[in-house]
Design a protein around this motif. Structure first.
Motif, PDB file in Angstrom:
ATOM      1  N   UNK A   1     107.671   1.955 -54.666  1.00  0.00           N
ATOM      2  CA  UNK A   1     108.446   2.556 -55.752  1.00  0.00           C
ATOM      3  C   UNK A   1     109.755   1.930 -56.559  1.00  0.00           C
ATOM      4  N   UNK A   2     110.192   0.739 -55.610  1.00  0.00           N
ATOM      5  CA  UNK A   2     111.148  -0.035 -56.073  1.00  0.00           C
ATOM      6  C   UNK A   2     110.652  -1.175 -56.985  1.00  0.00           C
ATOM      7  N   UNK A   3     109.294  -1.573 -56.639  1.00  0.00           N
ATOM      8  CA  UNK A   3     108.841  -2.866 -57.412  1.00  0.00           C
ATOM      9  C   UNK A   3     109.503  -3.967 -56.875  1.00  0.00           C
TER      10      UNK A   3
ATOM     11  N   UNK B   1     110.428  13.450 -49.460  1.00  0.00           N
ATOM     12  CA  UNK B   1     109.164  13.292 -49.106  1.00  0.00           C
ATOM     13  C   UNK B   1     109.248  13.455 -47.565  1.00  0.00           C
ATOM     14  N   UNK B   2     110.303  13.044 -46.689  1.00  0.00           N
ATOM     15  CA  UNK B   2     110.535  13.108 -45.411  1.00  0.00           C
ATOM     16  C   UNK B   2     111.372  14.329 -45.059  1.00  0.00           C
TER      17      UNK B   2
ATOM     18  N   UNK C   1     108.089   1.222 -45.644  1.00  0.00           N
ATOM     19  CA  UNK C   1     108.048  -0.001 -46.383  1.00  0.00           C
ATOM     20  C   UNK C   1     107.173  -0.013 -47.416  1.00  0.00           C
ATOM     21  N   UNK C   2     105.944   0.577 -47.094  1.00  0.00           N
ATOM     22  CA  UNK C   2     105.013   0.440 -48.230  1.00  0.00           C
ATOM     23  C   UNK C   2     105.426   1.473 -49.521  1.00  0.00           C
ATOM     24  N   UNK C   3     105.905   2.370 -49.009  1.00  0.00           N
ATOM     25  CA  UNK C   3     106.473   3.651 -50.159  1.00  0.00           C
ATOM     26  C   UNK C   3     107.712   2.861 -51.025  1.00  0.00           C
TER      27      UNK C   3
ATOM     28  N   UNK D   1     119.902   5.081 -54.240  1.00  0.00           N
ATOM     29  CA  UNK D   1     119.407   6.207 -54.770  1.00  0.00           C
ATOM     30  C   UNK D   1     118.036   6.793 -54.551  1.00  0.00           C
ATOM     31  N   UNK D   2     117.252   5.431 -54.624  1.00  0.00           N
ATOM     32  CA  UNK D   2     115.893   5.598 -54.529  1.00  0.00           C
ATOM     33  C   UNK D   2     115.447   5.886 -53.105  1.00  0.00           C
ATOM     34  N   UNK D   3     116.176   5.305 -52.036  1.00  0.00           N
ATOM     35  CA  UNK D   3     115.783   5.245 -50.668  1.00  0.00           C
ATOM     36  C   UNK D   3     115.965   7.025 -50.136  1.00  0.00           C
TER      37      UNK D   3
END
Length: 564
Positions: free
Chosen positions: A510-512, A545-546, A504-506, A536-538
């Motif tokens: 990233x998405x603001x 990253x994961x 959630x923090x990431x 696309x971002x998720x």
């Protein structure tokens, strides 16, 4: 206990006062810890969080994470260290030693049985002097670092009286389980140990059961990984969390004098030969070698005009005169490198900077890991380096048995080693192999067995590719809310071992955009909701990253189509 995925429900930061109480509690429970151990564990800037989890069997546990890395967990009101803690504070618990072949069985859920435990004492002290339920660590014959943590199934006296049969250690945490990979971005491979192997002593003259307080290994952390770091800590028997996470600070402390531009260029040239050249096809143009080799290997920006050579061609021609490389000039302005002399004394003696070793992705598993498996590796030793250096490998690098077999066959074929008999089973070795093996005539199979016997055996967790998993795929959906507003909903994150609060923090940064954790229609599951269409971002965050395979992510657009 942690072989199957668990759900993380909360993640709370500990206050400074709570950290002091927790530190004093650890000190009182584990009296064998020294002041240096406590200092290495509780560094001044460490951030300690308490993560509440529910295991697959339904148990509620607290996991204490130091800078996101799980170091302790609380089970039945007892605080137990993880294998990460044993790598930092080697004195925290006593050790039982087992054979390398036992580790994969422990990872499959088996307990450590008494026939697999090496006897390190005599008489009643054959298995130490411990009570039932004592927290102990398990290490291997080839590696003194802990590979598992558990508790004694029986007291030392009962173990002695059992006649060498039955369970010895009930495993709680093991290298490669879900607790080890709780936060993939900070997961580490098991440290390598180049010291003398642990061997069972003669029963008539056996020392007491080995504990790390009697003989500490010089801690050495391996890279992984993006989970592989490998750094020798000189004149020290312990490693701190800062040693594990910050190699750059160590390198800055070691570099006492600034290097000239000529030294930076030559260092980058040697690093390129050691690391990059094996991925480049010869012959190669000067410009391509400079761009894909030297520039990528440079520890600092290079300006050729500030060197004494002024031009790249002048530098490479000088390197050719010294015998490092072979070059060929086809036409005017077209020069190529056609060969590399890996057996040159200067190349052999060149030691790679630690920062370059930690960034060498060819020797690391792609870390963080998503679907992983245990792999057996062999570390190149000083005895075997004369062979492997001809294939551009260095001391300390890790190879699989398949890679070693391929190197042996290629060396035999490339050097045209003759057969010694008509059956073509035994070959006549050259001087290089005779120095390693100690024989002149030998079969290829026996040559391979002798080679791996002179190398240090170790294990790593590596990423599986093309393997079906029983985990539910992660679903990313775009739905419409009132006022035709779009939201992105991600499901099945906890089932795949991803901590919702961290993701959630990431995503929020990233998405603001606003993010929130909502309840899922499915029982005991939560979803992550992000404002706007963020598919696309998720997807990029999960895959990069994961390290979630792209085929394990399902994207669905549930927004209503506008009526014409």
């Amino acid at each position: 206990m942690f072989l199957k995925p668990f759900n993380a429900k909360a993640n709370l930061h500990m206050k400074a006062s709570e950290v002091k109480k927790f530190k004093s509690k650890i000190e009182s429970i584990y009296s064998d810890l020294t002041k240096d151990d406590l200092t290495n564990l509780f560094t001044p800037k460490v951030i300690i969080t308490v993560t509440k989890i529910i295991t697959n069997s339904g148990e509620n546990l607290n996991v204490y994470c130091f800078d996101k890395r799980p170091m302790f967990f609380e089970n039945k009101n007892e605080i137990i260290p993880t294998i990460y803690t044993c790598w930092v504070a080697c004195n925290i618990v006593p050790y039982f030693t087992t054979f390398d072949d036992v580790l994969p069985r422990l990872l499959n859920g088996a307990d450590l049985m008494l026939p697999g435990v090496l006897k390190q004492g005599s008489g009643l002290k054959m298995y130490g002097n411990y009570e039932k339920g004592r927290i102990v660590a398990v290490n291997l014959v080839s590696n003194k670092f802990a590979c598992a943590i558990g508790y004694l199934a029986r007291s030392s006296e009962d173990l002695y009286m059992s006649g060498g049969h039955g369970p010895c250690v009930k495993v709680l945490n093991i290298f490669g389980d879900c607790l080890w990979n709780m936060e993939p971005s900070v997961a580490l491979q098991i440290p390598s140990n180049t010291e003398e192997k642990i061997s069972p002593q003669d029963e008539n003259n056996e020392p007491p059961l080995q504990t790390q307080s009697d003989e500490n290994p010089s801690c050495e952390v391996t890279p992984s990984s993006p989970i592989v770091l490998e750094e020798n800590v000189n004149n020290s028997d312990e490693i701190s969390l800062n040693d594990i996470t910050s190699l750059e600070e160590v390198n800055q402390q070691n570099s006492t004098t600034e290097k000239t531009m000529d030294e930076i260029l030559q260092e980058a040239f040697f690093i390129a030969l050691k690391q990059k050249a094996k991925n480049l096809d010869l012959p190669i143009l000067f410009s391509n070698f400079y761009r894909n080799g030297i520039i990528e290997a440079a520890t600092k920006p290079i300006n050729l005009k500030e060197t004494t050579y002024k031009k790249l061609s002048n530098f490479l021609f000088e390197m050719s005169k010294k015998g490092y490389i072979g070059i060929k000039k086809d036409t005017k302005g077209v020069e190529k490198i056609i060969s590399i002399n890996y057996s040159h004394e200067d190349i052999l003696n060149f030691i790679l900077p630690s920062l370059c070793i930690s960034n060498d992705k060819s020797d690391q598993g792609s870390n963080p890991l998503f679907t992983s498996e245990m792999q057996e590796l062999y570390i190149i030793s000083e005895e075997t380096i004369p062979l492997f250096t001809k294939f551009n490998y260095n001391i300390g690098q890790r190879l699989t048995s398949t890679q070693i077999k391929k190197i042996v066959r290629e060396y035999v074929s490339k050097n045209n080693l003759p057969y010694n008999d008509a059956s073509k089973t035994n070959i006549k070795l050259d001087e290089c192999l005779i120095k390693i093996v100690g024989k002149e005539i030998i079969s290829v199979g026996e040559l391979f067995r002798i080679l791996i016997s002179k190398m240090t055996r170790t294990h790593e967790m590596v990423e599986k590719t093309g393997v079906n998993t029983n985990k539910s795929p992660i679903q990313i959906q775009v739905a419409s809310r009132m006022g035709n507003k779009k939201v992105t909903i991600i499901s099945n994150l906890e089932l795949n071992g991803i901590i919702l609060s961290e993701l959630e923090k990431i995503c929020k940064q990233s998405a603001a955009a606003s993010t929130t954790i909502i309840k899922s229609p499915k029982p005991k599951q939560n979803q992550l909701q992000i404002q706007g269409n963020q598919i696309k971002l998720v997807s990029k965050i999960l895959t990069e990253q994961y390290k979630v395979p792209s085929g394990h992510i399902q994207c669905v657009d549930l927004k209503k189509k506008s009526k014409k």
